[in-house]
Design a protein around this motif. Structure first.
Motif, PDB file in Angstrom:
ATOM      1  N   LEU A  26      -0.061  -3.963  -7.277  1.00  0.00           N
ATOM      2  CA  LEU A  26       0.217  -3.858  -9.146  1.00  0.00           C
ATOM      3  C   LEU A  26       0.327  -1.832  -9.554  1.00  0.00           C
ATOM      4  O   LEU A  26      -0.606  -0.894  -9.265  1.00  0.00           O
ATOM      5  CB  LEU A  26      -0.990  -3.784  -9.925  1.00  0.00           C
ATOM      6  N   VAL A  27       1.422  -1.591  -9.837  1.00  0.00           N
ATOM      7  CA  VAL A  27       1.342  -0.160  -9.835  1.00  0.00           C
ATOM      8  C   VAL A  27       1.563   0.240 -11.469  1.00  0.00           C
ATOM      9  O   VAL A  27       2.226  -0.283 -12.244  1.00  0.00           O
ATOM     10  CB  VAL A  27       3.185  -0.061  -9.463  1.00  0.00           C
ATOM     11  N   PRO A  28       1.097   1.811 -11.148  1.00  0.00           N
ATOM     12  CA  PRO A  28       1.081   1.463 -13.201  1.00  0.00           C
ATOM     13  C   PRO A  28       2.591   2.377 -13.168  1.00  0.00           C
ATOM     14  O   PRO A  28       2.715   3.104 -12.496  1.00  0.00           O
ATOM     15  CB  PRO A  28       0.086   2.739 -13.624  1.00  0.00           C
ATOM     16  N   GLU A  29       2.332   1.936 -15.043  1.00  0.00           N
ATOM     17  CA  GLU A  29       4.035   2.357 -15.480  1.00  0.00           C
ATOM     18  C   GLU A  29       4.420   3.903 -16.466  1.00  0.00           C
ATOM     19  O   GLU A  29       4.320   4.846 -16.601  1.00  0.00           O
ATOM     20  CB  GLU A  29       4.810   1.499 -15.978  1.00  0.00           C
ATOM     21  N   PRO A  70      -3.956  -4.283 -18.722  1.00  0.00           N
ATOM     22  CA  PRO A  70      -3.862  -5.474 -19.445  1.00  0.00           C
ATOM     23  C   PRO A  70      -2.508  -6.216 -20.137  1.00  0.00           C
ATOM     24  O   PRO A  70      -1.614  -7.882 -20.452  1.00  0.00           O
ATOM     25  CB  PRO A  70      -4.285  -5.176 -20.938  1.00  0.00           C
ATOM     26  N   ALA A  71      -1.211  -4.866 -19.816  1.00  0.00           N
ATOM     27  CA  ALA A  71       0.177  -5.177 -19.624  1.00  0.00           C
ATOM     28  C   ALA A  71       1.265  -5.969 -18.250  1.00  0.00           C
ATOM     29  O   ALA A  71       0.903  -4.658 -17.506  1.00  0.00           O
ATOM     30  CB  ALA A  71       0.929  -4.519 -20.529  1.00  0.00           C
ATOM     31  N   VAL A  72       1.401  -6.891 -17.325  1.00  0.00           N
ATOM     32  CA  VAL A  72       1.686  -6.935 -16.575  1.00  0.00           C
ATOM     33  C   VAL A  72       3.465  -7.655 -17.020  1.00  0.00           C
ATOM     34  O   VAL A  72       2.977  -8.206 -16.983  1.00  0.00           O
ATOM     35  CB  VAL A  72       0.848  -7.988 -15.082  1.00  0.00           C
ATOM     36  N   ASP A  73       4.060  -7.473 -15.337  1.00  0.00           N
ATOM     37  CA  ASP A  73       5.634  -7.614 -15.715  1.00  0.00           C
ATOM     38  C   ASP A  73       5.744  -8.510 -15.784  1.00  0.00           C
ATOM     39  O   ASP A  73       6.393  -9.378 -15.966  1.00  0.00           O
ATOM     40  CB  ASP A  73       6.410  -6.685 -15.087  1.00  0.00           C
ATOM     41  N   LEU A  86       1.168  -1.357  -0.658  1.00  0.00           N
ATOM     42  CA  LEU A  86       0.125  -0.189   0.219  1.00  0.00           C
ATOM     43  C   LEU A  86       0.666   1.232  -0.081  1.00  0.00           C
ATOM     44  O   LEU A  86       0.795   2.084  -1.077  1.00  0.00           O
ATOM     45  CB  LEU A  86      -1.037   0.121   1.256  1.00  0.00           C
ATOM     46  N   LYS A  87       1.804   1.144   0.401  1.00  0.00           N
ATOM     47  CA  LYS A  87       2.991   1.973   1.117  1.00  0.00           C
ATOM     48  C   LYS A  87       3.300   2.775   0.055  1.00  0.00           C
ATOM     49  O   LYS A  87       3.607   3.546  -0.892  1.00  0.00           O
ATOM     50  CB  LYS A  87       4.009   2.454   1.958  1.00  0.00           C
ATOM     51  N   LEU A  88       3.628   1.509  -1.262  1.00  0.00           N
ATOM     52  CA  LEU A  88       4.851   1.845  -2.440  1.00  0.00           C
ATOM     53  C   LEU A  88       3.259   2.160  -3.583  1.00  0.00           C
ATOM     54  O   LEU A  88       3.853   3.106  -4.232  1.00  0.00           O
ATOM     55  CB  LEU A  88       5.466   0.397  -2.773  1.00  0.00           C
ATOM     56  N   LEU A  89       2.484   1.312  -3.334  1.00  0.00           N
ATOM     57  CA  LEU A  89       1.482   2.094  -4.522  1.00  0.00           C
ATOM     58  C   LEU A  89       0.653   3.599  -4.376  1.00  0.00           C
ATOM     59  O   LEU A  89       0.556   4.112  -5.534  1.00  0.00           O
ATOM     60  CB  LEU A  89       0.406   1.140  -4.103  1.00  0.00           C
ATOM     61  N   LEU A  90       0.814   4.238  -2.678  1.00  0.00           N
ATOM     62  CA  LEU A  90       0.422   4.970  -3.044  1.00  0.00           C
ATOM     63  C   LEU A  90       1.403   6.084  -3.684  1.00  0.00           C
ATOM     64  O   LEU A  90       1.321   7.039  -3.802  1.00  0.00           O
ATOM     65  CB  LEU A  90      -0.363   5.348  -1.660  1.00  0.00           C
ATOM     66  N   TYR A 104       2.043  -1.953 -15.934  1.00  0.00           N
ATOM     67  CA  TYR A 104       2.235  -2.483 -14.639  1.00  0.00           C
ATOM     68  C   TYR A 104       3.318  -3.512 -14.464  1.00  0.00           C
ATOM     69  O   TYR A 104       3.958  -3.961 -14.830  1.00  0.00           O
ATOM     70  CB  TYR A 104       0.601  -3.011 -14.393  1.00  0.00           C
ATOM     71  N   LYS A 105       3.648  -3.141 -13.018  1.00  0.00           N
ATOM     72  CA  LYS A 105       4.341  -3.299 -12.332  1.00  0.00           C
ATOM     73  C   LYS A 105       3.861  -4.681 -11.045  1.00  0.00           C
ATOM     74  O   LYS A 105       3.376  -3.724 -10.305  1.00  0.00           O
ATOM     75  CB  LYS A 105       5.846  -2.552 -11.715  1.00  0.00           C
ATOM     76  N   MET A 106       4.696  -5.591 -10.768  1.00  0.00           N
ATOM     77  CA  MET A 106       3.687  -6.177  -9.518  1.00  0.00           C
ATOM     78  C   MET A 106       4.606  -5.953  -8.776  1.00  0.00           C
ATOM     79  O   MET A 106       5.546  -6.550  -9.058  1.00  0.00           O
ATOM     80  CB  MET A 106       2.847  -7.660  -9.871  1.00  0.00           C
ATOM     81  N   ILE A 107       4.035  -5.840  -7.727  1.00  0.00           N
ATOM     82  CA  ILE A 107       4.761  -6.204  -6.306  1.00  0.00           C
ATOM     83  C   ILE A 107       4.831  -7.145  -5.652  1.00  0.00           C
ATOM     84  O   ILE A 107       3.522  -7.934  -6.085  1.00  0.00           O
ATOM     85  CB  ILE A 107       4.332  -5.062  -5.279  1.00  0.00           C
ATOM     86  N   ARG A 108       5.331  -8.141  -5.470  1.00  0.00           N
ATOM     87  CA  ARG A 108       5.689  -9.573  -5.835  1.00  0.00           C
ATOM     88  C   ARG A 108       5.328 -10.125  -3.888  1.00  0.00           C
ATOM     89  O   ARG A 108       5.409  -8.866  -3.399  1.00  0.00           O
ATOM     90  CB  ARG A 108       7.299 -10.351  -5.608  1.00  0.00           C
ATOM     91  N   HIS A 109       4.807 -10.693  -3.855  1.00  0.00           N
ATOM     92  CA  HIS A 109       4.188 -10.723  -2.743  1.00  0.00           C
ATOM     93  C   HIS A 109       3.831 -12.976  -3.206  1.00  0.00           C
ATOM     94  O   HIS A 109       3.588 -13.915  -3.729  1.00  0.00           O
ATOM     95  CB  HIS A 109       2.816 -10.244  -2.436  1.00  0.00           C
TER      96      HIS A 109
END
Length: 330
Positions: A174-177, A195-198, A113-117, A262-267
Motif C-alpha cells: 500500500l502506497v499513500p497518495e 480507509p480508502a484503497v483504489d 518494498l522498493k516501490l513503497l520506500l 492508497y494505491k495497492m501494488i498488485r500481487h
C-alpha cells in the motif's frame, strides 16, 4: 437577478428533468458519504498544542495528492540522501511531534518494498516526521505468520530505541497518495490510516476494518495485547485486531476517505489461514495470546542489520513456534 423571461426559458429547458435528477443524486451521495464518515469515526487530526517548539501538524511542505504514483515494471532501490543508514530520519528545523517506528512485515516481495520506500521516505519527510523504518522478514519456507513477526518487530524496535511512542504497522503493498494523511498516533484511540484503497473503489468496506496501515501508541498496543500469534497464513489477523481494539474500549479513528487514499501494488494472494474462522470465533482469548505471550513463542532472530533505507530484522519461526499457545483453540 433572474428575470421572469430567463426563468421561463429555464423551466422550458428540455434537459431540466435530467439536471434536477443529477443535482439530487449529487446531494444524496454527499449525504451518504457524510453519514459513512460519521459512523466510521473519520476525521482530520487537529493540532491542539500550538507549541512553537514542535513541528506543525500540517507543515507548509505538504503537497496533498499532487505526486503521481507510477507503477513501474522495474524499480531500483531509490537514493534518498536525507535518510541515515537504517532508514532513520529527523527534521533539522523543528522538533518532531512523535517518534515513529514504521513496521513493515515482509516476505518475498522485493518489488513492492522498493516501490513503497521510493514514495514513503519523501512522504514522511514532507510531513516532518521523526521515524525509523523496520522491515521484519520471516525467513524459511513455513507458512507466513504476520502476527508473530509484527510482535517481534515491536519488541525489537523498543529495544533499539526506547523513546518510540508511535508504532505504525504498514502493509508492503500500500502506497499513500495524500501527504495530508499525517502519520501520527491519535492519543484517544488507535488510528486506521488506510480507509480508502483504489482496489476497493476508495471506500471504507466496513467500520471495523483495520487492515493496511494501522497506528497505535505503545500504551494502546500493550492494552490490546498486540497481534495474535496464532494465525498461520493470510487473512483474519486484522479482524482479530479490530475485536481487540473494540474490547479494550477504544473507538477506532480514521482520516476521511478523500485523504486516507492508497494505491495497492498488485500481487498474488498468500495461502489463506486454514483456522481463521475458528480463531475469530474465539477472539476473546486475546488476553492470553499476544505481545505479552511472545516469550512463549519459539522464534529466533537471525540478524538485525541496518540497510541504507531500512533496518532489516530477520526472524526464523517454525510451524511449532506457537504450539505452547494452541491450547487456547480447544
Amino acid at each position: 437577478m433572474l428575470s421572469r423571461s430567463k426563468f421561463n426559458r429555464f423551466t422550458r429547458n428540455e434537459y431540466l428533468r435530467e439536471i434536477i435528477i443529477i443535482i439530487i443524486v449529487i446531494i444524496i451521495i454527499h449525504i451518504c458519504n457524510t453519514y459513512y464518515e460519521y459512523t466510521g469515526n473519520q476525521y482530520i487530526l487537529i493540532d491542539n498544542d500550538h507549541l512553537n517548539e514542535f513541528c506543525p501538524l500540517y507543515p507548509s511542505t505538504l503537497q496533498g495528492s499532487k505526486e503521481e504514483i507510477i507503477m513501474l515494471e522495474k524499480v531500483e532501490w531509490s537514493d534518498n540522501p536525507n535518510v541515515q543508514i537504517g532508514g532513520i530520519y529527523s527534521p533539522n528545523d523543528c522538533k518532531s511531534r512523535q517518534e515513529l517506528a514504521i513496521i513493515i512485515p515482509f516476505r518475498n516481495r522485493e518489488y513492492h518494498l522498493k516501490l513503497l520506500l521510493k514514495y514513503l521516505h519523501p512522504f514522511l519527510q514532507r510531513q516532518k516526521r521523526s521515524y525509523q523504518i523496520f522491515v521484519v522478514e520471516q525467513i524459511g519456507n513455513v507458512t507466513f505468520n504476520k502476527g508473530i513477526i509484527m510482535n517481534v518487530a515491536f519488541q525489537q524496535a523498543l529495544n533499539i530505541r526506547s523513546t518510540f511512542n508511535c508504532f505504525i504497522f504498514h502493509d508492503v503493498d500500500l502506497v499513500p497518495e495524500n501527504d495530508y494523511n499525517v502519520y501520527e498516533c491519535d492519543q484517544k484511540a488507535p488510528r486506521h490510516l488506510s480507509p480508502a484503497v483504489d482496489e476497493l473503489r476508495y471506500v471504507l468496506m466496513y467500520n471495523h476494518l483495520v487492515g493496511g496501515v494501522l497506528a497505535l501508541s505503545e500504551e494502546q498496543f500493550i492494552s490490546v495485547n498486540g497481534w495474535s500469534n496464532l494465525y498461520w497464513g493470510w487473512g483474519a489477523e486484522d479482524d482479530d485486531m479490530a475485536q481487540r481494539i473494540r474490547n479494550s474500549s477504544y473507538r477506532l479513528s480514521r482520516p476521511p476517505n478523500h485523504i486516507g487514499r492508497y494505491k495497492m501494488i498488485r500481487h498474488e494472494k498468500r495461502e489463506r489461514a486454514v483456522n481463521r474462522h475458528q480463531l475469530l470465533q474465539g477472539w476473546t482469548r486475546y488476553l492470553h495470546d499476544g505481545i505479552k505471550q511472545l516469550n512463549q513463542v519459539d522464534y529466533t532472530i537471525e540478524n538485525i542489520h541496518k540497510e541504507k533505507l531500512f533496518t532489516h530484522i530477520l526472524v526464523n519461526i517454525t510451524r511449532l513456534s506457537s504450539h505452547k499457545l494452541e491450547y487456547l483453540l480447544q
